[in-house]
Design a protein around this motif. Structure first.
Motif, short mmCIF file in Angstrom:
data_model
loop_
_atom_site.label_atom_id
_atom_site.label_comp_id
_atom_site.label_asym_id
_atom_site.label_seq_id
_atom_site.Cartn_x
_atom_site.Cartn_y
_atom_site.Cartn_z
N PRO A 67 3.31 23.88 71.12
CA PRO A 67 4.29 24.00 72.20
C PRO A 67 5.46 24.92 71.86
N GLU A 68 5.57 25.33 70.61
CA GLU A 68 6.70 26.16 70.20
C GLU A 68 6.42 27.65 70.30
N THR A 69 5.27 28.04 70.84
CA THR A 69 4.99 29.47 70.98
C THR A 69 5.95 30.06 71.99
N GLN A 70 6.27 31.31 71.78
CA GLN A 70 7.25 31.95 72.64
C GLN A 70 6.56 32.93 73.57
N GLU A 71 5.68 32.44 74.43
CA GLU A 71 4.99 33.30 75.37
C GLU A 71 5.14 32.74 76.77
N THR A 72 5.16 33.62 77.76
CA THR A 72 5.25 33.19 79.15
C THR A 72 3.87 32.87 79.66
N GLU A 73 3.77 32.52 80.94
CA GLU A 73 2.49 32.18 81.52
C GLU A 73 1.54 33.37 81.54
N LYS A 74 2.05 34.60 81.51
CA LYS A 74 1.19 35.78 81.49
C LYS A 74 0.97 36.28 80.08
N GLY A 75 1.54 35.62 79.08
CA GLY A 75 1.29 35.99 77.71
C GLY A 75 2.25 37.01 77.14
N LEU A 76 3.36 37.30 77.81
CA LEU A 76 4.33 38.25 77.27
C LEU A 76 5.14 37.57 76.18
N TRP A 77 5.44 38.31 75.14
CA TRP A 77 6.23 37.80 74.02
C TRP A 77 7.68 37.65 74.45
N MET A 78 8.24 36.47 74.24
CA MET A 78 9.65 36.22 74.55
C MET A 78 10.44 36.37 73.26
N GLN A 79 11.55 37.04 73.34
CA GLN A 79 12.32 37.35 72.14
C GLN A 79 13.70 36.73 72.23
N GLU A 80 14.33 36.62 71.07
CA GLU A 80 15.68 36.05 71.00
C GLU A 80 16.75 37.07 71.40
N ALA A 81 16.60 38.32 70.95
CA ALA A 81 17.58 39.35 71.23
C ALA A 81 17.43 39.80 72.69
N PRO A 82 18.54 40.15 73.35
CA PRO A 82 18.45 40.58 74.74
C PRO A 82 17.86 41.99 74.88
N ILE A 83 17.26 42.24 76.03
CA ILE A 83 16.79 43.57 76.37
C ILE A 83 17.97 44.33 76.95
N LEU A 84 18.25 45.52 76.43
CA LEU A 84 19.39 46.31 76.86
C LEU A 84 19.00 47.12 78.09
N CYS A 85 19.83 47.09 79.11
CA CYS A 85 19.58 47.79 80.36
C CYS A 85 20.68 48.84 80.54
N LYS A 86 20.32 50.13 80.42
CA LYS A 86 21.30 51.21 80.48
C LYS A 86 21.05 52.10 81.68
N TYR A 87 22.10 52.80 82.09
CA TYR A 87 22.01 53.77 83.17
C TYR A 87 22.41 55.13 82.64
N GLU A 88 21.60 56.13 82.94
CA GLU A 88 21.91 57.50 82.52
C GLU A 88 21.53 58.45 83.64
N LYS A 89 22.03 59.67 83.53
CA LYS A 89 21.59 60.75 84.41
C LYS A 89 20.88 61.76 83.53
N ARG A 90 19.66 62.06 83.89
CA ARG A 90 18.88 63.05 83.16
C ARG A 90 18.47 64.14 84.14
N LYS A 91 18.88 65.35 83.80
CA LYS A 91 18.64 66.51 84.68
C LYS A 91 19.18 66.26 86.08
N GLY A 92 20.32 65.58 86.15
CA GLY A 92 21.00 65.33 87.41
C GLY A 92 20.45 64.16 88.22
N LYS A 93 19.43 63.48 87.70
CA LYS A 93 18.82 62.37 88.44
C LYS A 93 19.06 61.06 87.70
N PRO A 94 19.34 59.98 88.45
CA PRO A 94 19.61 58.70 87.79
C PRO A 94 18.34 58.05 87.25
N VAL A 95 18.45 57.46 86.06
CA VAL A 95 17.35 56.70 85.47
C VAL A 95 17.92 55.42 84.85
N THR A 96 17.11 54.40 84.84
CA THR A 96 17.44 53.14 84.18
C THR A 96 16.58 53.04 82.94
#
Length: 109
Positions: A20-49
């Motif tokens: 029961p201590e496995t860190q996987e979701t119902e679809k089997g993705l690995w769940m991690q302790e550290a957060p996923i970083l979500c950044k915003y940038e402009k590349r060649k004048g267009k917005p990207v996440t």
């Protein structure tokens, strides 16, 4: 013949226990302790996440990127250890990831 089949042949009476201590979701993705970083940038004048900081397997990373692109109906790519989504979708991406059980962190403005 994979490893599970070989083990069953060697130990036919053994019943594997569910951990029961496995860190996987119902679809089997690995769940991690550290957060996923979500950044915003402009590349060649267009917005990207840009999503950075996932520490799971490469296959899980590709599955996660595909699910995000499909739910947002946008294009994107995987380069190295980052997911690049076309457009500024930080809030929606963070909501989707939090619903899946990931911790997220918004970086930048």
């Amino acid at each position: 013949m994979d490893l599970q089949d070989q083990l069953k042949n060697l130990f036919p009476e053994h019943v594997p226990e569910e951990n029961p201590e496995t860190q996987e979701t119902e679809k089997g993705l690995w769940m991690q302790e550290a957060p996923i970083l979500c950044k915003y940038e402009k590349r060649k004048g267009k917005p990207v996440t840009i999503l950075d900081g996932y520490t799971g397997a490469d296959d899980d990373f590709k599955i996660l990127a595909k699910e995000l692109k499909k739910q947002l109906n946008v294009g994107g790519s995987i380069k190295g250890e980052t997911i690049i989504i076309q457009g500024d979708y930080r809030d929606r991406i963070m909501k989707i990831l939090q619903d899946k059980g990931f911790k997220t962190k918004r970086v930048g403005g």
